[in-house]
Design a protein around this motif. Structure first.
Motif, PDB file in Angstrom:
ATOM      1  N   ALA A 150       0.820  -1.216   0.000  1.00 36.66           N
ATOM      2  CA  ALA A 150       0.000   0.000   0.000  1.00 36.66           C
ATOM      3  C   ALA A 150       0.854   1.267   0.000  1.00 36.66           C
ATOM      4  CB  ALA A 150      -0.929  -0.006   1.205  1.00 36.66           C
ATOM      5  N   GLU A 151       2.091   1.171   0.474  1.00 37.47           N
ATOM      6  CA  GLU A 151       2.999   2.327   0.499  1.00 37.47           C
ATOM      7  C   GLU A 151       3.645   2.586  -0.862  1.00 37.47           C
ATOM      8  OE1 GLU A 151       3.561   4.424   3.138  1.00 37.47           O
ATOM      9  OE2 GLU A 151       1.919   3.320   4.100  1.00 37.47           O
ATOM     10  N   VAL A 152       3.541   1.638  -1.777  1.00 37.78           N
ATOM     11  CA  VAL A 152       4.157   1.758  -3.103  1.00 37.78           C
ATOM     12  C   VAL A 152       3.159   2.431  -4.039  1.00 37.78           C
ATOM     13  CG1 VAL A 152       5.084   0.446  -5.063  1.00 37.78           C
ATOM     14  CG2 VAL A 152       5.529  -0.322  -2.713  1.00 37.78           C
ATOM     15  N   PRO A 153       3.574   3.463  -4.789  1.00 37.74           N
ATOM     16  CA  PRO A 153       2.658   4.096  -5.745  1.00 37.74           C
ATOM     17  C   PRO A 153       2.047   3.047  -6.694  1.00 37.74           C
ATOM     18  CG  PRO A 153       4.706   5.348  -5.580  1.00 37.74           C
ATOM     19  CD  PRO A 153       4.906   4.072  -4.811  1.00 37.74           C
ATOM     20  N   VAL A 154       0.781   3.201  -6.996  1.00 39.57           N
ATOM     21  CA  VAL A 154       0.039   2.234  -7.812  1.00 39.57           C
ATOM     22  C   VAL A 154       0.762   1.934  -9.120  1.00 39.57           C
ATOM     23  CG1 VAL A 154      -2.129   1.839  -9.047  1.00 39.57           C
ATOM     24  CG2 VAL A 154      -2.163   2.867  -6.775  1.00 39.57           C
ATOM     25  N   GLU A 155       1.305   2.960  -9.772  1.00 38.17           N
ATOM     26  CA  GLU A 155       1.953   2.758 -11.077  1.00 38.17           C
ATOM     27  C   GLU A 155       3.270   1.985 -10.974  1.00 38.17           C
ATOM     28  OE1 GLU A 155       3.205   6.804  -9.492  1.00 38.17           O
ATOM     29  OE2 GLU A 155       1.318   5.712  -9.659  1.00 38.17           O
ATOM     30  N   ARG A 156       3.821   1.802  -9.773  1.00 39.15           N
ATOM     31  CA  ARG A 156       5.078   1.070  -9.604  1.00 39.15           C
ATOM     32  C   ARG A 156       4.890  -0.340  -9.044  1.00 39.15           C
ATOM     33  NH1 ARG A 156       9.795   3.570  -7.996  1.00 39.15           N
ATOM     34  NH2 ARG A 156      10.669   1.778  -9.031  1.00 39.15           N
ATOM     35  N   ARG A 157       3.688  -0.687  -8.622  1.00 39.20           N
ATOM     36  CA  ARG A 157       3.449  -1.980  -7.973  1.00 39.20           C
ATOM     37  C   ARG A 157       3.709  -3.164  -8.891  1.00 39.20           C
ATOM     38  NH1 ARG A 157      -2.009  -0.417  -4.570  1.00 39.20           N
ATOM     39  NH2 ARG A 157      -0.957   1.181  -3.333  1.00 39.20           N
ATOM     40  N   ALA A 158       3.515  -2.998 -10.173  1.00 37.36           N
ATOM     41  CA  ALA A 158       3.726  -4.115 -11.113  1.00 37.36           C
ATOM     42  C   ALA A 158       5.166  -4.621 -11.070  1.00 37.36           C
ATOM     43  CB  ALA A 158       3.352  -3.689 -12.528  1.00 37.36           C
ATOM     44  N   THR A 159       6.125  -3.786 -10.657  1.00 38.53           N
ATOM     45  CA  THR A 159       7.526  -4.219 -10.594  1.00 38.53           C
ATOM     46  C   THR A 159       7.746  -5.237  -9.478  1.00 38.53           C
ATOM     47  OG1 THR A 159       8.322  -2.479  -9.084  1.00 38.53           O
ATOM     48  CG2 THR A 159       8.283  -1.967 -11.450  1.00 38.53           C
ATOM     49  N   LEU A 160       6.753  -5.412  -8.603  1.00 35.42           N
ATOM     50  CA  LEU A 160       6.865  -6.342  -7.480  1.00 35.42           C
ATOM     51  C   LEU A 160       6.017  -7.603  -7.666  1.00 35.42           C
ATOM     52  CD1 LEU A 160       6.671  -3.749  -4.553  1.00 35.42           C
ATOM     53  CD2 LEU A 160       8.714  -4.743  -5.606  1.00 35.42           C
ATOM     54  N   LEU A 161       5.313  -7.704  -8.788  1.00 39.83           N
ATOM     55  CA  LEU A 161       4.391  -8.828  -8.992  1.00 39.83           C
ATOM     56  C   LEU A 161       4.994  -9.929  -9.850  1.00 39.83           C
ATOM     57  CD1 LEU A 161       0.970  -7.053  -9.597  1.00 39.83           C
ATOM     58  CD2 LEU A 161       1.785  -8.183  -7.517  1.00 39.83           C
ATOM     59  N   ALA A 162       5.125 -11.101  -9.271  1.00 39.43           N
ATOM     60  CA  ALA A 162       5.530 -12.282 -10.038  1.00 39.43           C
ATOM     61  C   ALA A 162       4.324 -12.719 -10.859  1.00 39.43           C
ATOM     62  CB  ALA A 162       5.986 -13.389  -9.095  1.00 39.43           C
ATOM     63  N   ARG A 163       4.524 -12.848 -12.168  1.00 38.44           N
ATOM     64  CA  ARG A 163       3.446 -13.212 -13.088  1.00 38.44           C
ATOM     65  C   ARG A 163       3.343 -14.727 -13.222  1.00 38.44           C
ATOM     66  NH1 ARG A 163       6.558  -9.573 -14.827  1.00 38.44           N
ATOM     67  NH2 ARG A 163       7.548 -10.838 -16.415  1.00 38.44           N
ATOM     68  N   HIS A 164       2.143 -15.187 -13.148  1.00 40.06           N
ATOM     69  CA  HIS A 164       1.831 -16.607 -13.218  1.00 40.06           C
ATOM     70  C   HIS A 164       1.945 -17.053 -14.674  1.00 40.06           C
ATOM     71  CE1 HIS A 164      -1.260 -19.932 -12.452  1.00 40.06           C
ATOM     72  NE2 HIS A 164      -0.173 -20.247 -11.791  1.00 40.06           N
ATOM     73  N   ASP A 165       2.992 -17.830 -15.000  1.00 32.75           N
ATOM     74  CA  ASP A 165       3.236 -18.318 -16.364  1.00 32.75           C
ATOM     75  C   ASP A 165       2.494 -19.613 -16.649  1.00 32.75           C
ATOM     76  OD1 ASP A 165       4.964 -16.319 -17.038  1.00 32.75           O
ATOM     77  OD2 ASP A 165       6.770 -17.537 -16.990  1.00 32.75           O
ATOM     78  N   ASP A 166       2.485 -20.485 -15.681  1.00 37.25           N
ATOM     79  CA  ASP A 166       1.994 -21.838 -15.864  1.00 37.25           C
ATOM     80  C   ASP A 166       1.431 -22.275 -14.515  1.00 37.25           C
ATOM     81  OD1 ASP A 166       1.549 -24.380 -16.814  1.00 37.25           O
ATOM     82  OD2 ASP A 166       3.619 -24.779 -17.378  1.00 37.25           O
ATOM     83  N   THR A 167       0.969 -23.485 -14.414  1.00 41.10           N
ATOM     84  CA  THR A 167       0.353 -23.968 -13.190  1.00 41.10           C
ATOM     85  C   THR A 167       1.196 -23.694 -11.957  1.00 41.10           C
ATOM     86  OG1 THR A 167      -0.692 -25.701 -14.471  1.00 41.10           O
ATOM     87  CG2 THR A 167      -0.666 -25.976 -12.083  1.00 41.10           C
ATOM     88  N   ASP A 168       2.456 -24.029 -11.995  1.00 39.63           N
ATOM     89  CA  ASP A 168       3.315 -23.868 -10.826  1.00 39.63           C
ATOM     90  C   ASP A 168       4.572 -23.060 -11.122  1.00 39.63           C
ATOM     91  OD1 ASP A 168       1.636 -25.409  -9.131  1.00 39.63           O
ATOM     92  OD2 ASP A 168       2.387 -27.220 -10.084  1.00 39.63           O
TER      93      ASP A 168
END
Length: 187
Positions: A150-168
């Motif tokens: 919540a302390e991270v600006p909304v436009e920068r949060r994507a840099t912290l998100l691991a994207r789900h490529d496949d099941t695991d």
């Protein structure tokens, strides 16, 4: 009489010189390049996942001699203690490869009492005077209400998100500088 070759003592007010962290990482790594959070056949509850990505410098070039250090809770959101979690360390290290890539096998962390599932990461690399601290969150989790995110600006949060490529399998890249720079935290 004083020796002509002797050096006078350094004044007490001069600071010690700085040094960068590394490059000595391979000596500090755990064997096999995979994170050693999982031990033995009796794995703790949780879903095994593979987390992978690349580390890039400010020019977009791969960083091939960095080390990442990971800390996390188990699949139920519990951190390792000497008595409570002997089967899951919640800690590991891995070096980047020639193309800047890294890959770890671990458990998907569970939600703790106050925070969304995440993995804390410290990055060691040549040229850094201090380690960089960041976090990996997961794009398939409800991250609303996490006090750190919540302390991270909304436009920068994507840099912290691991994207789900496949099941695991999840992917996240770390950018040390530039337009896609990863959010790093004070520590």
């Amino acid at each position: 009489m004083r020796d002509a070759h002797a050096h006078p003592p350094a004044p007490a007010h001069l600071p010690t010189g700085t040094q960068t962290v590394g490059p000595f990482f391979h000596d500090a790594l755990l064997p096999d390049g995979d994170i050693r959070m999982l031990r033995g056949n009796d794995l703790p509850p949780g879903r095994r996942i593979r987390l992978h990505g690349q580390v890039f410098d400010g020019a977009g070039q791969p960083v091939n001699d960095a080390m990442l250090e990971f800390w996390q809770p188990d699949g139920e959101g519990h951190f390792h203690t000497q008595h409570a979690r002997p089967d899951f360390d919640g800690f590991g290290r891995v070096a980047t490869q020639e193309d800047g890539s890294f890959s770890i096998l671990t458990l998907k962390p569970g939600r703790t009492a106050a925070e969304s599932p995440h993995i804390a990461v410290h990055l060691f690399a040549r040229g850094l005077l201090h380690t960089l601290a960041t976090r990996f969150y997961f794009d398939d989790e409800d991250n609303d209400g996490d006090p750190v995110l919540a302390e991270v600006p909304v436009e920068r949060r994507a840099t912290l998100l691991a994207r789900h490529d496949d099941t695991d399998v999840y992917r996240i890249d770390i950018h040390l500088q530039g337009a896609q720079e990863t959010v790093f935290f004070e520590h």
